[in-house]
Enzyme design. Structure first.
Site, PDB file in Angstrom:
ATOM      1  N   LYS A  22       0.839  -1.218   0.000  1.00  0.00           N
ATOM      2  CA  LYS A  22       0.000   0.000   0.000  1.00  0.00           C
ATOM      3  C   LYS A  22       0.867   1.259   0.000  1.00  0.00           C
ATOM      4  CE  LYS A  22      -1.921   1.677   4.018  1.00  0.00           C
ATOM      5  NZ  LYS A  22      -1.538   3.092   4.135  1.00  0.00           N
ATOM      6  N   ASN A  23       1.846   1.297   0.898  1.00  0.00           N
ATOM      7  CA  ASN A  23       2.611   2.534   1.048  1.00  0.00           C
ATOM      8  C   ASN A  23       3.617   2.755  -0.075  1.00  0.00           C
ATOM      9  OD1 ASN A  23       1.162   3.012   3.303  1.00  0.00           O
ATOM     10  ND2 ASN A  23       2.811   2.643   4.770  1.00  0.00           N
ATOM     11  N   ARG A  92      -5.484  10.807   3.807  1.00  0.00           N
ATOM     12  CA  ARG A  92      -4.440  11.807   3.953  1.00  0.00           C
ATOM     13  C   ARG A  92      -3.383  11.705   2.839  1.00  0.00           C
ATOM     14  NH1 ARG A  92      -0.957  14.796   7.319  1.00  0.00           N
ATOM     15  NH2 ARG A  92       1.125  14.201   6.728  1.00  0.00           N
ATOM     16  N   CYS A 116      -6.387  13.050  12.392  1.00  0.00           N
ATOM     17  CA  CYS A 116      -6.403  11.635  12.050  1.00  0.00           C
ATOM     18  C   CYS A 116      -6.461  10.863  13.346  1.00  0.00           C
ATOM     19  CB  CYS A 116      -5.125  11.327  11.281  1.00  0.00           C
ATOM     20  SG  CYS A 116      -4.804   9.612  11.084  1.00  0.00           S
ATOM     21  N   ARG A 121      -0.730  14.719  12.461  1.00  0.00           N
ATOM     22  CA  ARG A 121      -0.133  14.539  11.144  1.00  0.00           C
ATOM     23  C   ARG A 121      -0.135  15.807  10.282  1.00  0.00           C
ATOM     24  NH1 ARG A 121      -1.883   8.597   9.133  1.00  0.00           N
ATOM     25  NH2 ARG A 121       0.174   8.621   8.220  1.00  0.00           N
ATOM     26  N   PRO A 122       0.657  16.807  10.650  1.00  0.00           N
ATOM     27  CA  PRO A 122       0.718  18.033   9.845  1.00  0.00           C
ATOM     28  C   PRO A 122       1.483  17.818   8.532  1.00  0.00           C
ATOM     29  CG  PRO A 122       2.307  18.106  11.642  1.00  0.00           C
ATOM     30  CD  PRO A 122       1.574  16.813  11.789  1.00  0.00           C
ATOM     31  N   ASP A 124       3.785  20.354   7.532  1.00  0.00           N
ATOM     32  CA  ASP A 124       4.755  21.456   7.512  1.00  0.00           C
ATOM     33  C   ASP A 124       6.068  21.085   6.823  1.00  0.00           C
ATOM     34  OD1 ASP A 124       4.918  19.725   9.793  1.00  0.00           O
ATOM     35  OD2 ASP A 124       6.385  21.063  10.689  1.00  0.00           O
ATOM     36  N   LEU A 125       6.532  19.847   6.986  1.00  0.00           N
ATOM     37  CA  LEU A 125       7.817  19.470   6.385  1.00  0.00           C
ATOM     38  C   LEU A 125       7.720  19.393   4.857  1.00  0.00           C
ATOM     39  CD1 LEU A 125       8.791  16.704   8.970  1.00  0.00           C
ATOM     40  CD2 LEU A 125       9.562  19.083   8.905  1.00  0.00           C
ATOM     41  N   ASP A 306       3.749   0.999  12.181  1.00  0.00           N
ATOM     42  CA  ASP A 306       2.592   0.304  11.597  1.00  0.00           C
ATOM     43  C   ASP A 306       2.477  -1.158  12.063  1.00  0.00           C
ATOM     44  OD1 ASP A 306       1.901   2.602  10.287  1.00  0.00           O
ATOM     45  OD2 ASP A 306       2.451   1.916   8.284  1.00  0.00           O
ATOM     46  N   ARG A 400      -8.826  -0.533   4.323  1.00  0.00           N
ATOM     47  CA  ARG A 400      -7.915   0.479   3.756  1.00  0.00           C
ATOM     48  C   ARG A 400      -6.570  -0.140   3.392  1.00  0.00           C
ATOM     49  NH1 ARG A 400      -6.123   4.361   7.578  1.00  0.00           N
ATOM     50  NH2 ARG A 400      -4.711   4.663   5.855  1.00  0.00           N
TER      51      ARG A 400
HETATM   52  C1  UD1 Z   1       3.700   7.050   6.195  1.00  0.00           C
HETATM   53  C2  UD1 Z   1       2.871   5.809   5.988  1.00  0.00           C
HETATM   54  C3  UD1 Z   1       2.232   5.362   7.295  1.00  0.00           C
HETATM   55  C4  UD1 Z   1       3.297   5.206   8.390  1.00  0.00           C
HETATM   56  C5  UD1 Z   1       4.146   6.460   8.489  1.00  0.00           C
HETATM   57  C6  UD1 Z   1       5.316   6.310   9.460  1.00  0.00           C
HETATM   58  C7  UD1 Z   1       2.176   6.074   3.697  1.00  0.00           C
HETATM   59  C8  UD1 Z   1       1.058   6.320   2.747  1.00  0.00           C
HETATM   60  N1  UD1 Z   1       1.847   6.081   5.008  1.00  0.00           N
HETATM   61  O1  UD1 Z   1       2.801   8.078   6.617  1.00  0.00           O
HETATM   62  O2  UD1 Z   1       1.584   4.108   7.078  1.00  0.00           O
HETATM   63  O3  UD1 Z   1       2.661   4.985   9.628  1.00  0.00           O
HETATM   64  O4  UD1 Z   1       4.682   6.800   7.191  1.00  0.00           O
HETATM   65  O5  UD1 Z   1       6.089   5.232   9.106  1.00  0.00           O
HETATM   66  O6  UD1 Z   1       3.294   5.826   3.301  1.00  0.00           O
HETATM   67  N2  UD1 Z   1       5.208  14.950  10.468  1.00  0.00           N
HETATM   68  C9  UD1 Z   1       5.301  16.289  10.747  1.00  0.00           C
HETATM   69  N3  UD1 Z   1       5.251  17.171   9.693  1.00  0.00           N
HETATM   70  C10 UD1 Z   1       5.142  16.751   8.399  1.00  0.00           C
HETATM   71  C11 UD1 Z   1       5.056  15.369   8.134  1.00  0.00           C
HETATM   72  C12 UD1 Z   1       5.100  14.491   9.199  1.00  0.00           C
HETATM   73  O7  UD1 Z   1       5.404  16.698  11.900  1.00  0.00           O
HETATM   74  O8  UD1 Z   1       5.124  17.596   7.497  1.00  0.00           O
HETATM   75  C13 UD1 Z   1       5.227  13.983  11.603  1.00  0.00           C
HETATM   76  C14 UD1 Z   1       3.912  13.221  11.704  1.00  0.00           C
HETATM   77  O9  UD1 Z   1       2.978  13.957  12.456  1.00  0.00           O
HETATM   78  C15 UD1 Z   1       4.325  11.956  12.393  1.00  0.00           C
HETATM   79  C16 UD1 Z   1       5.749  11.723  11.868  1.00  0.00           C
HETATM   80  O10 UD1 Z   1       6.184  12.974  11.335  1.00  0.00           O
HETATM   81  O11 UD1 Z   1       4.393  12.155  13.777  1.00  0.00           O
HETATM   82  C17 UD1 Z   1       5.826  10.658  10.794  1.00  0.00           C
HETATM   83  O12 UD1 Z   1       5.026  11.024   9.704  1.00  0.00           O
HETATM   84  P1  UD1 Z   1       5.382  10.610   8.195  1.00  0.00           P
HETATM   85  O13 UD1 Z   1       6.666   9.840   8.166  1.00  0.00           O
HETATM   86  O14 UD1 Z   1       5.277  11.820   7.360  1.00  0.00           O
HETATM   87  O15 UD1 Z   1       4.191   9.635   7.879  1.00  0.00           O
HETATM   88  P2  UD1 Z   1       3.273   9.604   6.594  1.00  0.00           P
HETATM   89  O16 UD1 Z   1       4.085   9.851   5.379  1.00  0.00           O
HETATM   90  O17 UD1 Z   1       2.052  10.416   6.827  1.00  0.00           O
END
Ligand code: UD1
Length: 428
Positions: A22-23, A92, A116, A121-122, A124-125, A306, A400
């Site tokens: 999926k990812n 998302r 979520c 899950r922002p 910003d990055l 996960d 999902r």
């Molecule tokens: C992806 C996976 C999800 C997995 C997660 C962590 C997909 C579609 N989903 O989610 O299944 O649980 O990686 O391995 O691939 N964060 C920020 N700012 C940002 C982005 C992220 O603060 O701009 C924080 C998030 O709130 C969270 C952490 O970083 O606490 C990890 O998030 P991220 O690695 O971005 O996860 P996803 O890509 O959403």
């Protein structure tokens, strides 16, 4: 709403094939927007999230054909750069189209991803990276709008504050058609990012370093169509390995890449599970005595968040006290109350869960609710070991991320059925 009814206590046997990840497939489908021809993606799992990404691509003007496990995407007639609130709320990961739209069509507009079940899950990055590449970003009326300031994105050096998977992917995709070189440091190292690099490079991109914490992307003028087979889903494989472990079974997992699963395999071995590599997969042999272990979730190659809920279900019947620290998401213990309803002894303090294993007949079936995808998987696992029937509500969350979940489990000998609200249950 549909539910699962599971009669616990049956050992599993036989073999099961793991579906495409999926990812991995979600960013790859988003990346197909970058091509002007028809991309052919193989081993696409039939999951709710993949259906949503298909809807997103169609909403943008792509033609998508999905036959069996092959998807063909023609992005030559994209006529919109905006994702509606309705689609963003469904998933998302719809935000993964931002980088491709912005770099190819100069602008992108998405409704802000809502909260979520597993944390805030922002984005910003993602946005910091894109603005370093010359995007002007405005957040108003619940939408994020990004416009390439000079009519194109330019290469930049971007150091992520945290190795976010989605931010790494979005920036990588945006950088493929940017002018100049982009270097992402503190990049996420997940196998799904390596798969995305492979897909993009086959389209003509010039990316190196995926799988390490520094990824370099040299921008090119255009990307062409390609064919790609998605890597196997390491979380589905891990979930089924835990299912075999909790039922003390002997099963074979096929279409799996053991090197993507080192953290999970080594934890299962520490618990006492026997895992061996065979020609076409992994053999998992559950043992009578399970040992308590400590787990800290970390970015890859650390233990994946996960797999945290599923492992908690297993540890709830291990001998001794286990401690799980959740370091990725701030609110990922929604399954704890439900596991407690099934008899587990778990206490949560902040981001730490303390699990006192109940060895013999520790879990008993009852009504529980799946609050999110992996929490739902954990309840299925607990149900497979519980005494009597477990009824799991809100299983649309499980749909999902697990393709043919109950069919695969039934193929291994589990007693699990999907029922509509009005249907009667399973005979003992
Ligand atoms: C992806 C996976 C999800 C997995 C997660 C962590 C997909 C579609 N989903 O989610 O299944 O649980 O990686 O391995 O691939 N964060 C920020 N700012 C940002 C982005 C992220 O603060 O701009 C924080 C998030 O709130 C969270 C952490 O970083 O606490 C990890 O998030 P991220 O690695 O971005 O996860 P996803 O890509 O959403």
């Amino acid at each position: 709403m549909e539910k699962y009814i599971i009669m616990g206590g049956n050992p599993l046997s036989g073999s099961v094939r793991i579906s495409g990840a999926k990812n991995a497939v979600l960013p790859i489908l988003a990346a197909s927007l970058l091509s002007s021809g028809v991309c052919v993606i193989k081993d696409v799992p039939r999951l709710r999230d993949v259906h949503v990404m298909k809807e997103v691509l169609e909403f943008l003007g792509c033609t998508v054909e999905w036959s069996g496990s092959t998807m063909k995407i023609d992005a030559s007639k994209v006529n919109s750069i905006e994702i509606s609130d309705f689609l963003m709320r469904k998933m998302r990961a719809s935000n993964l189209v931002m980088g491709p739209l912005l770099t190819k069509f100069r602008s992108a507009k998405l409704s802000f991803p809502g909260g979520c079940a597993i944390g805030s899950r922002p984005m910003d990055l993602h946005l910091k990276g894109l603005s370093a590449m010359g995007a002007i970003i405005e957040e108003k009326f619940g939408f994020i709008e990004a416009i390439a300031k000079d009519g194109y994105l330019k290469g930049a050096e971007i150091c992520l504050d945290f190795p976010s998977v989605g931010a790494t992917e979005n920036i990588m995709m945006a950088a493929t058609l940017a002018r100049g070189e982009t270097i992402i440091s503190n990049a996420a190292k997940e196998p799904e990012i390596v798969d995305l690099q492979r897909f993009l490079n086959n389209m003509g991109a010039q990316i190196s370093g995926a799988g390490t914490d520094i990824i370099t992307i040299k921008g090119v003028d255009e990307l062409s169509a390609t064919e790609h087979t998605v890597i196997p889903d390491r979380i589905e494989a891990g979930t089924l390995m835990v299912a075999a472990s909790i039922t003390k079974s002997n099963i074979k997992i096929e279409n799996v890449q053991a090197k993507h699963m080192e953290a999970v395999i080594s934890k299962l071995r520490e618990i006492g599970i026997k895992i061996t590599e065979e020609e076409s997969g992994l053999r998992v042999i559950g043992m009578e005595d399970l040992k308590a272990v400590d787990i800290k979730t970390m970015p890859y190659p650390g233990f994946p968040t996960d797999m945290q809920p599923q492992m908690m279900a297993l540890l709830s019947i291990a001998k001794g006290t286990s401690i799980i620290s959740e370091n990725i998401f701030e609110n990922r213990f929604k399954h704890v109350d439900e596991l407690r309803r099934m008899g587990a002894d778990i206490k949560v303090e902040g981001r730490v869960a303390i699990i006192k294993g109940k060895e013999k007949n520790g879990l008993s079936g009852t009504f529980v609710n799946a609050s999110d995808l992996r929490a739902g998987a954990a309840l299925v696992i607990a149900g497979l070991a519980a005494e009597d029937a477990t009824i799991i509500d809100s299983i649309h969350h499980i749909d999902r991320g697990y393709e043919n979940f109950e069919q695969k489990l039934r193929g291994l000998g589990a007693k699990i059925i999907r029922v509509a609200e009005t249907q009667r249950g399973l005979e003992k």
